[in-house]
Design a protein around this motif. Structure first.
Motif, PDB file in Angstrom:
ATOM      1  N   PHE A  32       0.847  -1.168   0.067  1.00 50.82           N
ATOM      2  CA  PHE A  32      -0.054  -0.106  -0.112  1.00 50.82           C
ATOM      3  C   PHE A  32       0.998   1.305   0.022  1.00 50.82           C
ATOM      4  N   SER A  33       0.324   2.433  -0.167  1.00 44.84           N
ATOM      5  CA  SER A  33       0.973   3.680  -0.379  1.00 44.84           C
ATOM      6  C   SER A  33       1.860   3.860   0.923  1.00 44.84           C
ATOM      7  N   LEU A  34       3.021   4.505   0.640  1.00 48.00           N
ATOM      8  CA  LEU A  34       3.836   4.809   1.865  1.00 48.00           C
ATOM      9  C   LEU A  34       3.069   6.074   2.449  1.00 48.00           C
ATOM     10  N   ASN A  35       2.261   6.635   1.585  1.00 39.00           N
ATOM     11  CA  ASN A  35       1.902   7.972   2.049  1.00 39.00           C
ATOM     12  C   ASN A  35       0.414   7.896   2.566  1.00 39.00           C
ATOM     13  N   ASP A  36      -0.022   6.917   3.280  1.00 38.04           N
ATOM     14  CA  ASP A  36      -1.170   6.774   4.082  1.00 38.04           C
ATOM     15  C   ASP A  36      -2.033   5.897   3.143  1.00 38.04           C
ATOM     16  N   GLY A  37      -1.779   4.777   3.385  1.00 38.87           N
ATOM     17  CA  GLY A  37      -2.498   3.732   2.367  1.00 38.87           C
ATOM     18  C   GLY A  37      -3.913   3.985   2.248  1.00 38.87           C
ATOM     19  N   LEU A  38      -4.509   3.993   3.752  1.00 39.47           N
ATOM     20  CA  LEU A  38      -5.933   3.988   3.754  1.00 39.47           C
ATOM     21  C   LEU A  38      -6.746   5.116   3.006  1.00 39.47           C
ATOM     22  N   ALA A  39      -5.874   6.378   3.126  1.00 36.80           N
ATOM     23  CA  ALA A  39      -6.410   7.652   2.722  1.00 36.80           C
ATOM     24  C   ALA A  39      -6.503   7.330   1.075  1.00 36.80           C
ATOM     25  N   GLU A  40      -5.397   6.505   0.707  1.00 40.14           N
ATOM     26  CA  GLU A  40      -5.322   6.623  -0.754  1.00 40.14           C
ATOM     27  C   GLU A  40      -6.207   5.606  -1.267  1.00 40.14           C
ATOM     28  N   THR A  41      -6.757   4.621  -0.544  1.00 43.64           N
ATOM     29  CA  THR A  41      -7.796   3.559  -0.770  1.00 43.64           C
ATOM     30  C   THR A  41      -9.147   4.363  -1.074  1.00 43.64           C
ATOM     31  N   ARG A  42      -9.400   5.273   0.004  1.00 41.03           N
ATOM     32  CA  ARG A  42     -10.546   6.189  -0.308  1.00 41.03           C
ATOM     33  C   ARG A  42     -10.587   6.897  -1.309  1.00 41.03           C
ATOM     34  N   HIS A  43      -9.440   7.560  -1.571  1.00 42.75           N
ATOM     35  CA  HIS A  43      -9.478   8.581  -2.803  1.00 42.75           C
ATOM     36  C   HIS A  43      -9.576   7.973  -3.898  1.00 42.75           C
TER      37      HIS A  43
ATOM     38  N   LEU B 124      -8.601  -6.677  -8.525  1.00 45.32           N
ATOM     39  CA  LEU B 124      -7.437  -7.577  -8.821  1.00 45.32           C
ATOM     40  C   LEU B 124      -6.325  -6.949  -7.789  1.00 45.32           C
ATOM     41  N   GLY B 125      -6.097  -7.991  -7.071  1.00 48.07           N
ATOM     42  CA  GLY B 125      -4.893  -7.869  -5.968  1.00 48.07           C
ATOM     43  C   GLY B 125      -5.460  -7.520  -4.497  1.00 48.07           C
ATOM     44  N   PHE B 126      -5.825  -8.708  -3.614  1.00 45.78           N
ATOM     45  CA  PHE B 126      -6.416  -8.489  -2.297  1.00 45.78           C
ATOM     46  C   PHE B 126      -5.491  -8.041  -1.452  1.00 45.78           C
ATOM     47  N   GLY B 127      -4.218  -8.404  -1.323  1.00 42.10           N
ATOM     48  CA  GLY B 127      -3.187  -7.965  -0.687  1.00 42.10           C
ATOM     49  C   GLY B 127      -3.411  -8.165   0.864  1.00 42.10           C
ATOM     50  N   THR B 128      -3.437  -6.951   1.706  1.00 41.80           N
ATOM     51  CA  THR B 128      -3.708  -7.124   2.949  1.00 41.80           C
ATOM     52  C   THR B 128      -5.221  -7.027   3.209  1.00 41.80           C
ATOM     53  N   GLY B 129      -5.883  -6.697   2.476  1.00 40.94           N
ATOM     54  CA  GLY B 129      -7.284  -6.682   2.511  1.00 40.94           C
ATOM     55  C   GLY B 129      -7.857  -5.088   3.060  1.00 40.94           C
ATOM     56  N   LEU B 130      -6.813  -4.271   2.870  1.00 42.85           N
ATOM     57  CA  LEU B 130      -7.070  -2.999   2.983  1.00 42.85           C
ATOM     58  C   LEU B 130      -8.226  -2.411   2.506  1.00 42.85           C
ATOM     59  N   ASN B 131      -8.465  -2.662   1.188  1.00 40.64           N
ATOM     60  CA  ASN B 131      -9.682  -2.098   0.325  1.00 40.64           C
ATOM     61  C   ASN B 131     -10.921  -2.686   0.798  1.00 40.64           C
TER      62      ASN B 131
ATOM     63  N   GLY C 282     -20.872  -0.017 -15.564  1.00 38.25           N
ATOM     64  CA  GLY C 282     -19.890  -0.360 -14.574  1.00 38.25           C
ATOM     65  C   GLY C 282     -18.565   0.426 -14.711  1.00 38.25           C
ATOM     66  N   THR C 283     -18.004   0.409 -13.650  1.00 36.61           N
ATOM     67  CA  THR C 283     -16.760   1.414 -13.593  1.00 36.61           C
ATOM     68  C   THR C 283     -15.465   0.836 -12.941  1.00 36.61           C
ATOM     69  N   PHE C 284     -14.534   1.188 -13.270  1.00 41.77           N
ATOM     70  CA  PHE C 284     -13.068   0.824 -12.433  1.00 41.77           C
ATOM     71  C   PHE C 284     -12.495   2.163 -12.057  1.00 41.77           C
ATOM     72  N   ALA C 285     -11.657   1.901 -11.100  1.00 45.07           N
ATOM     73  CA  ALA C 285     -10.908   2.907 -10.603  1.00 45.07           C
ATOM     74  C   ALA C 285      -9.396   2.137 -10.295  1.00 45.07           C
ATOM     75  N   THR C 286      -8.153   2.922 -10.648  1.00 35.54           N
ATOM     76  CA  THR C 286      -6.844   2.697 -10.366  1.00 35.54           C
ATOM     77  C   THR C 286      -5.934   3.787  -9.976  1.00 35.54           C
ATOM     78  N   TYR C 287      -4.806   3.293  -9.097  1.00 36.92           N
ATOM     79  CA  TYR C 287      -4.117   4.487  -8.884  1.00 36.92           C
ATOM     80  C   TYR C 287      -2.942   4.429  -9.910  1.00 36.92           C
ATOM     81  N   THR C 288      -2.905   3.665 -10.992  1.00 37.55           N
ATOM     82  CA  THR C 288      -2.253   4.115 -11.999  1.00 37.55           C
ATOM     83  C   THR C 288      -2.491   4.853 -13.304  1.00 37.55           C
ATOM     84  N   ALA C 289      -1.529   5.812 -13.620  1.00 37.56           N
ATOM     85  CA  ALA C 289      -2.068   6.418 -14.992  1.00 37.56           C
ATOM     86  C   ALA C 289      -1.231   6.142 -16.221  1.00 37.56           C
ATOM     87  N   ALA C 290      -0.435   4.920 -16.177  1.00 38.56           N
ATOM     88  CA  ALA C 290       0.358   4.376 -17.175  1.00 38.56           C
ATOM     89  C   ALA C 290      -0.538   4.315 -18.638  1.00 38.56           C
ATOM     90  N   GLY C 291       0.367   4.756 -19.442  1.00 38.98           N
ATOM     91  CA  GLY C 291      -0.166   5.181 -20.878  1.00 38.98           C
ATOM     92  C   GLY C 291      -0.747   3.707 -21.354  1.00 38.98           C
TER      93      GLY C 291
END
Length: 220
Positions: free
Chosen positions: A27-38, A59-66, A180-189
């Motif tokens: 998760f983000s080093l800059n407050d992962g919970l805040a990033e999940t919410r944003h 895609l990607g359960f990880g720690t279950g934070l989301n 339906g929608t998606f959201a992701t932290y990446t903006a890779a082209g």
């Protein structure tokens, strides 16, 4: 591929799990919970869109934070959550990671207790969750459901390109309900192009913290 239940971690500052395989934090080093919410909640128009039967996939359960961030919304109606994870962490590893987020950790015990017994389907409040273990390139194609919203939260596309391939983005679209929608932290082209080619109308938005941009979209 590392077998399930054998994820190898390093711990940054003793509390942030970093995958040795992908050299990327969970998760983000800059407050992962805040990033999940944003990113994942607001990016998918949640909680406003939530209604009975609403189905979120990830895609990607990880720690279950989301999942826990979703539960913290305390949805008034029953909703569903399905996540695809190739390298599940142990309950002890997840608990240690969630200690970084007291708000999420405070509601995590029922999930952690079931996870420790090997359960991968469980209910948390009004959220019925299932985590499908295995390579999403195989398991998603076998899934028979469609999601109203997607959290695309794999490791960085630069570190884990397989989870962002055009073929997998096409599977995401195929398993998305109309509008339906998606959201992701990446903006890779190449990720945005893959999602657009799959049928999503893709938009770049301001990211969280130090990240300039993120991506959202709706299935046209």
């Amino acid at each position: 591929m590392t077998p399930p239940e054998q994820s190898l971690l390093d711990w940054k500052d003793g509390e942030i799990p970093v995958s040795r395989q992908f050299d990327d934090p969970y998760f983000s080093l800059n407050d992962g919970l805040a990033e999940t919410r944003h990113v994942f909640l607001a990016g998918n128009g949640l909680p406003e869109r939530l209604q009975e039967g609403f189905h979120i996939a990830e895609l990607g359960f990880g720690t279950g934070l989301n999942l826990l961030a979703l539960c913290l919304l305390q949805p008034a109606q029953p909703i569903r959550f399905t996540s695809f994870e190739a390298f599940p962490l142990s309950a002890d590893e997840i608990a240690r990671a969630l200690d970084h987020f007291p708000e999420a950790r405070a509601i995590a015990d029922p999930f952690l207790t079931q996870w420790a017994t090997g359960k991968r389907a469980f209910t948390l409040g009004s959220v019925t969750a299932e985590v499908i273990i295995g390579d999403a390139r195989e398991t998603l194609g076998q899934w028979t459901e469609k999601a109203d919203a997607w959290f695309l939260d794999g490791f960085s596309p630069a570190k884990n390109p397989e989870l962002w391939s055009p073929d997998l983005m096409a599977e995401v679209a195929r398993h998305t309900a109309p509008m339906g929608t998606f959201a992701t932290y990446t903006a890779a082209g190449h990720v945005r192009r893959g999602l657009a080619d799959a049928g999503f109308t893709v938009e770049r938005r301001a990211g969280h913290g130090r990240k300039r941009h993120m991506s959202i979209g709706v299935l046209a």
